[in-house]
Design an enzyme around this catalytic site. Structure first.
Site, PDB file in Angstrom:
ATOM      1  N   MET A  80     -12.312   3.404  -4.128  1.00  0.00           N
ATOM      2  CA  MET A  80     -12.591   2.203  -3.333  1.00  0.00           C
ATOM      3  C   MET A  80     -11.344   1.569  -2.712  1.00  0.00           C
ATOM      4  SD  MET A  80     -15.813   2.163  -3.428  1.00  0.00           S
ATOM      5  CE  MET A  80     -16.387   0.551  -2.894  1.00  0.00           C
ATOM      6  N   HIS A 133     -19.861  10.117   1.059  1.00  0.00           N
ATOM      7  CA  HIS A 133     -20.356   8.804   1.463  1.00  0.00           C
ATOM      8  C   HIS A 133     -21.877   8.811   1.355  1.00  0.00           C
ATOM      9  CE1 HIS A 133     -20.429   4.988   3.514  1.00  0.00           C
ATOM     10  NE2 HIS A 133     -21.372   5.451   4.318  1.00  0.00           N
ATOM     11  N   ARG A 146       0.839  -1.201   0.000  1.00  0.00           N
ATOM     12  CA  ARG A 146       0.000   0.000   0.000  1.00  0.00           C
ATOM     13  C   ARG A 146       0.878   1.257   0.000  1.00  0.00           C
ATOM     14  NH1 ARG A 146      -5.155   0.324   2.063  1.00  0.00           N
ATOM     15  NH2 ARG A 146      -4.784  -1.386   3.478  1.00  0.00           N
TER      16      ARG A 146
HETATM   17  C1  GRF Z   1     -21.201   7.460  -4.544  1.00  0.00           C
HETATM   18  O1  GRF Z   1     -22.407   6.937  -4.061  1.00  0.00           O
HETATM   19  C2  GRF Z   1     -20.338   7.928  -3.404  1.00  0.00           C
HETATM   20  O2  GRF Z   1     -21.081   8.463  -2.348  1.00  0.00           O
HETATM   21  C3  GRF Z   1     -19.657   6.682  -2.973  1.00  0.00           C
HETATM   22  O3  GRF Z   1     -19.364   6.002  -4.173  1.00  0.00           O
HETATM   23  C4  GRF Z   1     -20.323   6.377  -5.164  1.00  0.00           C
HETATM   24  C5  GRF Z   1     -19.548   6.867  -6.336  1.00  0.00           C
HETATM   25  O4  GRF Z   1     -20.387   7.118  -7.442  1.00  0.00           O
HETATM   26  N1  GRF Z   1     -18.493   6.965  -2.171  1.00  0.00           N
HETATM   27  P1  GRF Z   1     -19.798   7.872  -8.706  1.00  0.00           P
HETATM   28  O5  GRF Z   1     -18.604   7.078  -9.204  1.00  0.00           O
HETATM   29  O6  GRF Z   1     -19.430   9.254  -8.309  1.00  0.00           O
HETATM   30  O7  GRF Z   1     -20.923   7.845  -9.719  1.00  0.00           O
END
Ligand code: GRF
Length: 227
Positions: free
Chosen positions: A92, A111, A67
């Site tokens: 992620m 989030h 990491r």
């Molecule tokens: C969103 O729901 C955000 O809140 C979460 O991941 C999703 C990302 O969606 N952390 P996007 O790639 O911006 O469409």
């Protein structure tokens, strides 16, 4: 003060990235998106960046043994681009305490829940399983603990009869796209102070850190109690 150079870190579709790119087109927006980093080569957000003329790079976590090496590669990109602020938008990967310390109060995450409820994954399924009447999203400063950190702004979304997780996810995303650009504007505009792990805005106006989903101003939310 010039526009603050901002990087957006993604892993997927990048609809929040798109909302930030769109907002940053306004000449008086206080942040400029100067770099997009994805840890996944197939993230559609990379295409969004290219269409907007913003440099987009892949730092694939699978190419690194540790990491620390992965994060060092991200740091190199951030430094080369002269980045001042970081927005995680559907990124992620978990970031180390060292990374969080370096970007302390300069990195935001979005989030899809009203934190501190529903940290982690499957937030909409869990809100539905609990029979929640409202849910939403939160923009917060990044800390080493997952989905924790001082809350900058929240968007509130009704849970409606018949919702499934996908319908709710889309409704929450609509408000995410309103919240994230406003939250970044506050930070980049120098309005935000973090004291004792709580956000305070300079000259804060009532409701400035809250966004209501447009459904709240449409029936049935405007009906009187007699219906
Ligand atoms: C969103 O729901 C955000 O809140 C979460 O991941 C999703 C990302 O969606 N952390 P996007 O790639 O911006 O469409």
């Amino acid at each position: 003060m010039g526009r603050r150079a901002t990087a957006v870190l993604i892993s997927g579709s990048g609809t929040n990235l798109q909302a930030l790119l769109d907002a940053a087109r306004a000449p008086d927006y206080p942040a400029a998106v100067r770099l997009v980093i994805s840890n996944r080569p197939d993230a559609f957000g990379l295409e969004r960046a290219r269409r907007a003329g913003v440099p987009a790079v892949v730092v694939d976590h699978r190419a690194f043994e540790t990491r620390a090496d992965f994060e060092a590669a991200i740091e190199d990109e951030l430094r080369l681009a002269g980045i001042e602020l970081v927005c995680l938008a559907g990124f992620m990967r978990i970031l180390s305490a060292e990374f969080c310390a370096r970007w302390h109060n300069r990195a935001l995450n979005i989030h899809p829940s009203l934190l501190p409820a529903y940290r982690g994954l499957h937030t909409h399924e869990r809100a539905l399983a609990d029979g929640a009447a409202i849910t939403g999203c939160t923009v917060h400063f990044v800390r080493p603990e997952l989905d924790a950190g001082p809350i900058l702004m929240q968007g509130v979304v009704p849970v409606l009869p018949g919702d499934d997780a996908e319908v709710l996810r889309r409704r929450v995303l609509e408000v995410e796209h309103l919240v994230y650009p406003r939250a970044l504007a506050l930070l980049a505009g120098g309005r935000v102070r973090v004291e004792g792990e709580r956000v305070q805005l300079i000259d804060e106006q009532p409701g400035e850190r809250l966004v209501l989903h447009p459904a709240f101003s449409a029936p049935p939310f405007t009906r009187s109690h007699r219906g």
